[in-house]
Design an enzyme around this catalytic site. Sequence first.
Site, PDB file in Angstrom:
ATOM      1  N   SER A  57     -18.011  18.196 -24.645  1.00 56.28           N
ATOM      2  CA  SER A  57     -18.584  19.520 -24.701  1.00 56.28           C
ATOM      3  C   SER A  57     -18.992  20.026 -23.327  1.00 56.28           C
ATOM      4  O   SER A  57     -18.162  20.160 -22.441  1.00 56.28           O
ATOM      5  CB  SER A  57     -19.761  19.512 -25.672  1.00 56.28           C
ATOM      6  OG  SER A  57     -20.080  20.810 -26.050  1.00 56.28           O
ATOM      7  N   ASP A  90     -12.722  22.562 -34.204  1.00 56.58           N
ATOM      8  CA  ASP A  90     -13.892  22.952 -33.417  1.00 56.58           C
ATOM      9  C   ASP A  90     -13.782  24.412 -32.996  1.00 56.58           C
ATOM     10  O   ASP A  90     -12.791  24.821 -32.384  1.00 56.58           O
ATOM     11  CB  ASP A  90     -14.005  22.057 -32.175  1.00 56.58           C
ATOM     12  CG  ASP A  90     -15.165  22.449 -31.271  1.00 56.58           C
ATOM     13  OD1 ASP A  90     -16.159  22.998 -31.781  1.00 56.58           O
ATOM     14  OD2 ASP A  90     -15.071  22.197 -30.055  1.00 56.58           O
ATOM     15  N   HIS A 113     -15.686  19.152 -33.331  1.00 56.69           N
ATOM     16  CA  HIS A 113     -16.195  18.996 -31.974  1.00 56.69           C
ATOM     17  C   HIS A 113     -16.411  17.529 -31.622  1.00 56.69           C
ATOM     18  O   HIS A 113     -16.181  17.100 -30.493  1.00 56.69           O
ATOM     19  CB  HIS A 113     -17.522  19.757 -31.872  1.00 56.69           C
ATOM     20  CG  HIS A 113     -18.025  19.960 -30.489  1.00 56.69           C
ATOM     21  ND1 HIS A 113     -17.416  20.811 -29.590  1.00 56.69           N
ATOM     22  CD2 HIS A 113     -19.093  19.438 -29.839  1.00 56.69           C
ATOM     23  CE1 HIS A 113     -18.098  20.814 -28.452  1.00 56.69           C
ATOM     24  NE2 HIS A 113     -19.111  19.983 -28.577  1.00 56.69           N
TER      25      HIS A 113
END
Length: 543
Positions: free
Chosen positions: A230, A437, A503
């Site tokens: 991320s 995601d 994610h």
Amino acid sequence: MKKVFSLLSLALLPAVLAAPADEAQVVLGGNVHFQSGVFPVQDAVEGIIDKGKEKVHQWFEDRKQFIEQHGLTYELVQHPHFSDYKLRITEPKLCDPSVKQYSGYLDITDDKHLFFWFFESRTSPEDAPLVMWLNGGPGCSSSTGLLFELGPCSISGEGANTTHNPYSWNAHANMIFLDQPINVGYSYSEDGSTVNTSPVAGKDVYAFMELFLSRFPEYSTQPFHIAAESYGGTYAPNIANVIYTENKQLPPLPVPGLVKINLASVILGNGMTDNYIQMASIPDYLCEGPYPIYDDPNGAQCAALKSKVPTCQRLIKACHDFNSRLTCVPAALYCNSQLYGPIQQSGLNPYDARVKCDPQEDGPLCYRQMGWIETYLNDPEVKAALGVNPQRNFESCNMAVNQAFMLQGDSMHNTPLLMTEMINDGVRLLVYAGNADMMCNYIGNERWVEQLDSIFLDEFSTAETEQWVTMRSGKVAGTVRSAGARGSGAGNVTFVTVHDAGHMVPYDQPEAALDMITRWIMDIPLTLDFMELAAPVVPFGGI
């Protein structure tokens, strides 16, 4: 705005008391001898360090320096080339007692302290590469990755205990989980210091690695990989750039006490790395991706969303051109508010478009396990085992850190530029993304890799997309594009789309994630099918 969407991502948003010699009661002089050199340390074999509110007891034993602080005992590691840094180490028996562990703090001066937790490889640790894992946020603890995604154990029982994770990435790698910057997870500052830009993190992590590898030289000879998720897509290139630059400045002959860190690759999972390209991909993903939130890609809602892209890109370009907070903050505020708005309002889990999210039931980050992790890591016995002051409070994500980075426009800088030289010089790059995601979608991640300026640009841009089949189950786990492999390796620049994953890829597809990381660190192509990989089954052990 609901709290659930105030973090850009779980890993996106989306250390210890040093003892100046003049404060110690000197008893006897001495040096600490490590395999990599002689380190001058405090002159006290035993004494009391006056730290104001508390007294810290220090002593020597078996040529090692120890301190006792807030009822906990640590080995204290110092380094002649990093006078502002010290390492406090303890040896926990949590999570996976079958492997060797170290945890503790990197202390930066007397005021800033970064927490780490290390696990040896379950297989041949003396030959296994070293991998550092970083979550993002910014402001989210890497302990969430450890206990929720890819560590040796998984949080369970609503935070009462943990269970063995057979798909842990330490199956074939020595793993470091680091909470950075300060005030994230167990990390803390005592003087109110804060960190609000990614470049600041690089210097501290480099110092940590030098102290860690000087103390544990057995891990220094193997390849080192930085893996991040991320917002770690911004952190990791900054950290890798510092390590690469420092390595180049080392003289040809070895310097006593200094270790050349064998930087082998940068691994970015569902990362935020190139927002000029990735922000522009949001309408494409939300309107035409595998899990669209709008029925008509040519309808008014998609048209309105796409109309925001030119202004967003113009602002980001100004940030790149002028590299100033005055240009980068407007870019961050506009792009985040205008392009992430539909995700915030969708009622879906922003990290997994396949499922709905109820903040009241699922928690502020749409995963109940985040709350379980806080319960577990705030247990006084767990803190004591890890060398954490029982008075410290653990939070999975620190919103103050998150906002501080946002108000610097940190995510809008041209991060890929930091990797060009190192990639051209042989440092490999793996970018992977789960296709469910919405926060750091796979379309934008593939596009920025496709445009990454390196000697592999032309080769990657024409590389075919091939199937990736896992070795254990023979399942089609996703697709791969690669450049630089020359038919025998995993590639110098490789992009992987992971099917049926959001994610947090290692959480959604643990077997596939372990297959991917193991092949990458062993430099085995993901494009080889199950039958072709039958011969090298042995080194993969029990994946």
